[in-house]
Design a protein around this motif. Structure first.
Motif, PDB file in Angstrom:
ATOM      1  N   LEU A 177       0.812  -1.222   0.000  1.00 42.40           N
ATOM      2  CA  LEU A 177       0.000   0.000   0.000  1.00 42.40           C
ATOM      3  C   LEU A 177       0.844   1.271   0.000  1.00 42.40           C
ATOM      4  CD1 LEU A 177      -2.596  -1.086   2.694  1.00 42.40           C
ATOM      5  CD2 LEU A 177      -3.010  -0.877   0.243  1.00 42.40           C
ATOM      6  N   ASP A 178       2.119   1.119   0.307  1.00 41.94           N
ATOM      7  CA  ASP A 178       3.028   2.269   0.397  1.00 41.94           C
ATOM      8  C   ASP A 178       2.442   3.389   1.255  1.00 41.94           C
ATOM      9  OD1 ASP A 178       4.765   0.906  -1.239  1.00 41.94           O
ATOM     10  OD2 ASP A 178       4.183   1.956  -3.068  1.00 41.94           O
ATOM     11  N   CYS A 179       1.842   3.030   2.370  1.00 44.17           N
ATOM     12  CA  CYS A 179       1.129   4.036   3.180  1.00 44.17           C
ATOM     13  C   CYS A 179       2.066   4.904   4.004  1.00 44.17           C
ATOM     14  CB  CYS A 179       0.122   3.361   4.105  1.00 44.17           C
ATOM     15  SG  CYS A 179       0.901   2.433   5.451  1.00 44.17           S
ATOM     16  N   GLY A 180       3.272   4.420   4.280  1.00 44.34           N
ATOM     17  CA  GLY A 180       4.245   5.215   5.026  1.00 44.34           C
ATOM     18  C   GLY A 180       4.075   5.163   6.538  1.00 44.34           C
ATOM     19  N   SER A 181       3.051   4.470   7.035  1.00 40.10           N
ATOM     20  CA  SER A 181       2.824   4.444   8.489  1.00 40.10           C
ATOM     21  C   SER A 181       3.975   3.803   9.247  1.00 40.10           C
ATOM     22  CB  SER A 181       1.546   3.675   8.826  1.00 40.10           C
ATOM     23  OG  SER A 181       0.470   4.232   8.132  1.00 40.10           O
ATOM     24  N   CYS A 182       4.717   2.955   8.562  1.00 37.96           N
ATOM     25  CA  CYS A 182       5.844   2.285   9.208  1.00 37.96           C
ATOM     26  C   CYS A 182       7.017   3.230   9.393  1.00 37.96           C
ATOM     27  CB  CYS A 182       6.287   1.087   8.373  1.00 37.96           C
ATOM     28  SG  CYS A 182       6.752   1.540   6.682  1.00 37.96           S
ATOM     29  N   GLY A 183       6.974   4.380   8.698  1.00 37.96           N
ATOM     30  CA  GLY A 183       8.082   5.320   8.799  1.00 37.96           C
ATOM     31  C   GLY A 183       9.094   5.172   7.678  1.00 37.96           C
ATOM     32  N   SER A 184       8.900   4.182   6.804  1.00 41.29           N
ATOM     33  CA  SER A 184       9.724   4.051   5.605  1.00 41.29           C
ATOM     34  C   SER A 184       8.888   4.553   4.428  1.00 41.29           C
ATOM     35  CB  SER A 184      10.127   2.596   5.381  1.00 41.29           C
ATOM     36  OG  SER A 184      10.924   2.144   6.461  1.00 41.29           O
ATOM     37  N   PRO A 185       9.536   5.081   3.374  1.00 37.71           N
ATOM     38  CA  PRO A 185       8.781   5.737   2.313  1.00 37.71           C
ATOM     39  C   PRO A 185       7.886   4.813   1.471  1.00 37.71           C
ATOM     40  CG  PRO A 185      11.152   5.831   1.888  1.00 37.71           C
ATOM     41  CD  PRO A 185      10.986   5.304   3.252  1.00 37.71           C
ATOM     42  N   SER A 186       8.170   3.514   1.433  1.00 43.44           N
ATOM     43  CA  SER A 186       7.331   2.600   0.663  1.00 43.44           C
ATOM     44  C   SER A 186       7.501   1.203   1.231  1.00 43.44           C
ATOM     45  CB  SER A 186       7.769   2.592  -0.809  1.00 43.44           C
ATOM     46  OG  SER A 186       9.096   2.094  -0.900  1.00 43.44           O
ATOM     47  N   CYS A 187       6.637   0.276   0.804  1.00 46.35           N
ATOM     48  CA  CYS A 187       6.773  -1.108   1.270  1.00 46.35           C
ATOM     49  C   CYS A 187       8.134  -1.669   0.854  1.00 46.35           C
ATOM     50  CB  CYS A 187       5.646  -1.978   0.703  1.00 46.35           C
ATOM     51  SG  CYS A 187       4.010  -1.486   1.281  1.00 46.35           S
ATOM     52  N   GLN A 188       8.534  -1.332  -0.389  1.00 43.65           N
ATOM     53  CA  GLN A 188       9.839  -1.768  -0.890  1.00 43.65           C
ATOM     54  C   GLN A 188      10.956  -1.257   0.033  1.00 43.65           C
ATOM     55  OE1 GLN A 188      10.647  -3.544  -3.845  1.00 43.65           O
ATOM     56  NE2 GLN A 188      12.826  -3.363  -3.350  1.00 43.65           N
ATOM     57  N   ALA A 189      10.856   0.011   0.422  1.00 43.36           N
ATOM     58  CA  ALA A 189      11.890   0.605   1.282  1.00 43.36           C
ATOM     59  C   ALA A 189      11.896  -0.049   2.660  1.00 43.36           C
ATOM     60  CB  ALA A 189      11.691   2.111   1.406  1.00 43.36           C
ATOM     61  N   LEU A 190      10.704  -0.353   3.191  1.00 46.55           N
ATOM     62  CA  LEU A 190      10.666  -1.026   4.487  1.00 46.55           C
ATOM     63  C   LEU A 190      11.323  -2.399   4.368  1.00 46.55           C
ATOM     64  CD1 LEU A 190       9.824  -1.185   7.486  1.00 46.55           C
ATOM     65  CD2 LEU A 190       7.712  -2.290   6.733  1.00 46.55           C
ATOM     66  N   ALA A 191      11.010  -3.092   3.257  1.00 46.51           N
ATOM     67  CA  ALA A 191      11.608  -4.413   3.043  1.00 46.51           C
ATOM     68  C   ALA A 191      13.134  -4.299   3.013  1.00 46.51           C
ATOM     69  CB  ALA A 191      11.080  -5.030   1.749  1.00 46.51           C
ATOM     70  N   GLU A 192      13.649  -3.265   2.359  1.00 44.25           N
ATOM     71  CA  GLU A 192      15.101  -3.059   2.320  1.00 44.25           C
ATOM     72  C   GLU A 192      15.633  -2.795   3.728  1.00 44.25           C
ATOM     73  OE1 GLU A 192      14.993  -1.206  -2.161  1.00 44.25           O
ATOM     74  OE2 GLU A 192      15.992  -0.017  -0.618  1.00 44.25           O
ATOM     75  N   ASP A 193      14.908  -1.985   4.484  1.00 48.38           N
ATOM     76  CA  ASP A 193      15.329  -1.710   5.861  1.00 48.38           C
ATOM     77  C   ASP A 193      15.341  -2.993   6.692  1.00 48.38           C
ATOM     78  OD1 ASP A 193      15.509   0.929   5.175  1.00 48.38           O
ATOM     79  OD2 ASP A 193      13.642   1.554   6.148  1.00 48.38           O
ATOM     80  N   ILE A 194      14.343  -3.849   6.483  1.00 45.97           N
ATOM     81  CA  ILE A 194      14.280  -5.109   7.231  1.00 45.97           C
ATOM     82  C   ILE A 194      15.481  -5.976   6.879  1.00 45.97           C
ATOM     83  CG2 ILE A 194      12.991  -7.275   7.521  1.00 45.97           C
ATOM     84  CD1 ILE A 194      10.402  -5.573   7.070  1.00 45.97           C
ATOM     85  N   VAL A 195      15.735  -6.093   5.556  1.00 50.67           N
ATOM     86  CA  VAL A 195      16.854  -6.915   5.098  1.00 50.67           C
ATOM     87  C   VAL A 195      18.182  -6.398   5.657  1.00 50.67           C
ATOM     88  CG1 VAL A 195      18.182  -7.509   3.034  1.00 50.67           C
ATOM     89  CG2 VAL A 195      15.707  -7.792   3.048  1.00 50.67           C
ATOM     90  N   GLN A 196      18.288  -5.079   5.803  1.00 51.91           N
ATOM     91  CA  GLN A 196      19.533  -4.500   6.321  1.00 51.91           C
ATOM     92  C   GLN A 196      19.548  -4.460   7.847  1.00 51.91           C
ATOM     93  OE1 GLN A 196      21.679  -4.534   4.305  1.00 51.91           O
ATOM     94  NE2 GLN A 196      21.400  -3.365   2.417  1.00 51.91           N
ATOM     95  N   GLY A 197      18.503  -5.031   8.467  1.00 50.77           N
ATOM     96  CA  GLY A 197      18.474  -5.094   9.927  1.00 50.77           C
ATOM     97  C   GLY A 197      18.099  -3.779  10.602  1.00 50.77           C
ATOM     98  N   LEU A 198      17.506  -2.861   9.845  1.00 42.97           N
ATOM     99  CA  LEU A 198      17.180  -1.551  10.412  1.00 42.97           C
ATOM    100  C   LEU A 198      15.715  -1.431  10.831  1.00 42.97           C
ATOM    101  CD1 LEU A 198      19.086   0.518   7.702  1.00 42.97           C
ATOM    102  CD2 LEU A 198      19.898  -0.065   9.977  1.00 42.97           C
ATOM    103  N   ALA A 199      14.924  -2.449  10.506  1.00 40.43           N
ATOM    104  CA  ALA A 199      13.506  -2.416  10.863  1.00 40.43           C
ATOM    105  C   ALA A 199      13.034  -3.861  10.966  1.00 40.43           C
ATOM    106  CB  ALA A 199      12.710  -1.659   9.809  1.00 40.43           C
ATOM    107  N   SER A 200      11.817  -4.051  11.429  1.00 43.62           N
ATOM    108  CA  SER A 200      11.287  -5.412  11.467  1.00 43.62           C
ATOM    109  C   SER A 200       9.898  -5.417  10.848  1.00 43.62           C
ATOM    110  CB  SER A 200      11.219  -5.918  12.910  1.00 43.62           C
ATOM    111  OG  SER A 200      10.210  -5.212  13.592  1.00 43.62           O
TER     112      SER A 200
END
Ligand SMILES: Nc1ncnc2c1ncn2[C@@H]1O[C@H](COP(=O)(O)OP(=O)(O)O)[C@@H](O)[C@H]1O
Ligand code: SF4
Ligand SMILES: [Mg+2]
Lengths: 150, 470
Positions: free
Chosen positions: B384-407
């Protein structure tokens, strides 16, 4: 199939290409480019792969009935495979010449059809092959060699 | 010693409400909201100032220099950006008076960046004639240079390796003072009157230059009110204003391409429009264009985040102010460029290095592993790319998760599903609570009546969780 790990590490992606869809044209090449960037492939190599993928994709959009493009990436090569379901190229020799194009006037007005696609694909890759015949599909395969930084 | 990376653009934590508006506009996805506050990721930020423009709470700020820095130097030179002129309007206003006002404010001399822009125009013209690379991209906007370093490293060799006008201005200005006044370089302070934070960063941390000749940058917005107050009392001073209309027009979009006059050229303004064009160049387009002007700000530097006037109004002002000026570059500038060119006077001193932010890992096989994890993670997010997670898109959150910066739990939808199934599990567990704890009888038949009040309690609690998440 992706097998992971070691120097034979391989990742593959495949995208469908719709004939005459100029709105989405280029998206597959963009995604392949992004993937190579994420994998940390050297910028110059990405550039060559992106150009080859884009020109191959555009040929399917413009000249064919539709098809698909795949990229197979290993630690030492990037293979781009592009297939479509016809109508095929009657004279491959001719199609490979710089400036040769069968694109219509309309297409040319849109800025395509300079006849440089296939020559540029060939120039950007270490290995190049194209199979096609009148009434059949076209199958293009290129391989770009790269080295992974230590 | 490792020096921390300097950024002009910074966050005022107290003002930030954690609204996530900025994260979507950032062209390098450099902002995350975590724990209710924004954070700027140092390696990604290019100091373009988009977030300063978008933040409704003024929580993004540019760090720059102020007038007190002038006291450190025996002699000071003001370097007004061409866009500075566009801030002023009125029948009696002239560029000469604007320059005079800077002297009144305490500078010992002024050197117009517009004049240096003429040098750069001519040097660039020569560079284009001598290069077979196409398209060539201007390197005068530092936000664009940094954008290319981090997002388009394969286009670095398309950047024209010529210094920006402000650097040339500082050098020409200082060298003139050294000659005329017999001063040493370190006694002279040169200060850019800047439209943007990108230039502040570029001065403190030059790309392609060892040491900048510029000693500080003062925002146009900080000088504006002071100048406005004294402007009506000033007279035109003959000889102060030197630059032609060609140099002054560098302050607005298309001014640069008009000055350089390459056979085929295009001007692109606004960082998101620039990104579109760079994407096209990467797939081989624009190859028959000689020169591309790229400016991060809409309208060019008059649209810079540290300016005061509306960019369109500033453009009109500039047109009025340049009406009386020569439409051609001064022949003495041409002569100077002729002399300086061979010695490499205008060239960047070092290579522009790639700093890719897209790379998942330095190690190729690890990058492949992360890539696969990334694909899997993207698949588990709602898209949904809603941004509620604090990352700019779902793709970006996924990248943050992979890099250990988010869950994954940072995604409110994943969290809600998680809470729901947890609640169901609890319920299930509660049903199986051994009778021995809650009752004295061991028989199964007697348990259900005791459990049922608990069950409805659980259901209620789950309902409130549901509402809270909505
Ligand atoms: N996938 C394809 N299917 C059918 N014909 C093709 C295909 N790709 C290329 N061709 C033929 O080869 C010619 C040359 O291709 P290319 O070098 O890419 O130039 P252009 O696309 O500008 O015409 C095309 O005009 C077309 O006739
Ligand atoms: S366009 Fe001008 S004002 Fe805007 S970031 Fe670039 S140099 Fe600064
Ligand atoms: Mg083609």
């Amino acid at each position: 199939m992706p097998a992971v790990g070691g120097l034979d590490a391989l990742i593959s992606v495949t995208y469908d290409i719709v004939a005459n869809d100029f709105v989405r044209a280029g998206e597959a090449a963009s995604k392949i480019k992004r993937l190579l960037q994420q994998l940390g492939v050297e910028p110059g190599i990405i550039r060559r792969a992106a150009i080859a993928a884009y020109e191959a994709e555009m040929n399917v959009v413009i000249h064919s009935y539709g098809g698909r493009i795949a990229a197979n990436i290993t630690a030492d090569s990037i293979e781009i495979l592009c297939e479509d379901s016809g109508p095929g190229i009657p004279d491959i020799e001719k199609a490979l010449q710089e400036g040769y194009s069968t694109a219509s006037e309309d297409i040319r007005e849109m800025g395509f059809g300079a006849g440089m696609g296939l020559p540029n694909i060939r120039r950007s890759a270490e290995e190049f092959s194209i199979e096609s015949a009148c009434g059949q599909g076209t199958r293009l395969k290129v391989k770009i060699l790269h080295k992974v930084g230590d | 010693m490792v020096q921390p990376y300097f950024h002009s653009v910074t966050l005022e934590t107290d003002n930030c409400k954690g609204c996530t508006i900025c994260i979507k506009r950032c062209p390098t996805e450099a902002i995350r909201v975590r724990g209710g506050k924004a954070r700027i990721l140092e390696l990604r930020c290019i100091d373009c100032g988009e977030c300063i423009r978008t933040c409704p709470n003024h929580a993004k700020r540019a760090i720059a220099d102020d007038f007190s820095l002038l006291d450190k130097y025996a002699y000071t030179i003001a370097l007004p950006a061409p866009s500075f002129y566009g801030q002023f309007a009125g029948q009696d206003v002239s560029i000469s008076k604007i320059l005079q006002s800077l002297l009144t404010l305490g500078f010992n001399a002024v050197y117009e960046v517009a004049e240096a822009a003429e040098h750069v125009s001519l040097a660039t013209r020569r560079y284009i004639e001598n290069s077979s690379k196409r398209p060539l991209i201007s390197s005068s906007c530092p936000a664009i240079v940094r954008l290319i370093q981090v997002r388009f490293p394969d286009l670095i060799d398309h950047l024209i390796p010529i210094q920006a006008p402000v650097d040339i201005a500082a050098r020409l200005g200082k060298e003139a003072v050294m000659r005329k006044q017999g001063l040493r370089r370190e006694d002279i302070g040169a200060f850019f009157i800047t439209p943007c934070p990108a230039k502040v960063t570029a001065i403190k941390q030059p790309i392609g230059l060892g040491n900048s000749w510029v000693d500080g940058a003062i925002p146009i917005a900080d000088v504006y009110a002071k100048v406005l107050r004294i402007l009506p009392y000033l007279e035109d001073v003959p000889g102060l204003q030197q630059a032609s209309a060609v140099g002054v027009c560098w302050g607005r979009a298309a001014g640069e391409e008009e000055a350089i006059r390459a056979p085929s050229h295009v001007a692109v303004d606004g960082i998101h429009a620039v990104i579109d064009v760079l994407e096209e160049i990467e797939i081989g387009k624009f190859h028959d264009i000689d020169f591309i002007e790229c400016q991060a700000c809409r309208g060019g530097c008059v649209g810079g985040p540290l300016t005061v006037q509306n960019a369109f109004l500033a453009r009109v002002n500039m047109e009025n102010l340049t009406r009386e000026l020569s439409p051609e570059i001064n022949p003495t500038v041409e002569k100077q460029v002729e002399e300086n060119w061979g010695a490499g006077f205008y060239n960047l001193e070092a290579d522009i290095e790639p700093r890719s932010i897209l790379k998942l890992d330095d190690d190729f096989s690890r990058a492949i592993e992360k890539m696969e994890l990334l694909e899997k993670t993207v698949g588990s997010l709602p898209g949904l790319d809603c941004g509620s997670c604090g990352s700019p898109s779902c793709q970006a959150l996924a990248e943050d998760i992979v890099q250990g910066l988010a869950s994954e739990g940072d995604c409110v939808f994943v969290l809600r599903d998680g809470v729901q199934s947890l609640a169901e599990e609890l319920l299930e567990l509660a049903r199986r609570v051994p009778g021995s704890i809650s009752s004295k009888t061991d028989t199964d038949e007697e348990e259900p009546p005791k459990e049922s009040p608990k069950e409805s309690g659980e259901v209620d609690r789950r309902d409130t969780t549901d509402q809270a998440a909505q």
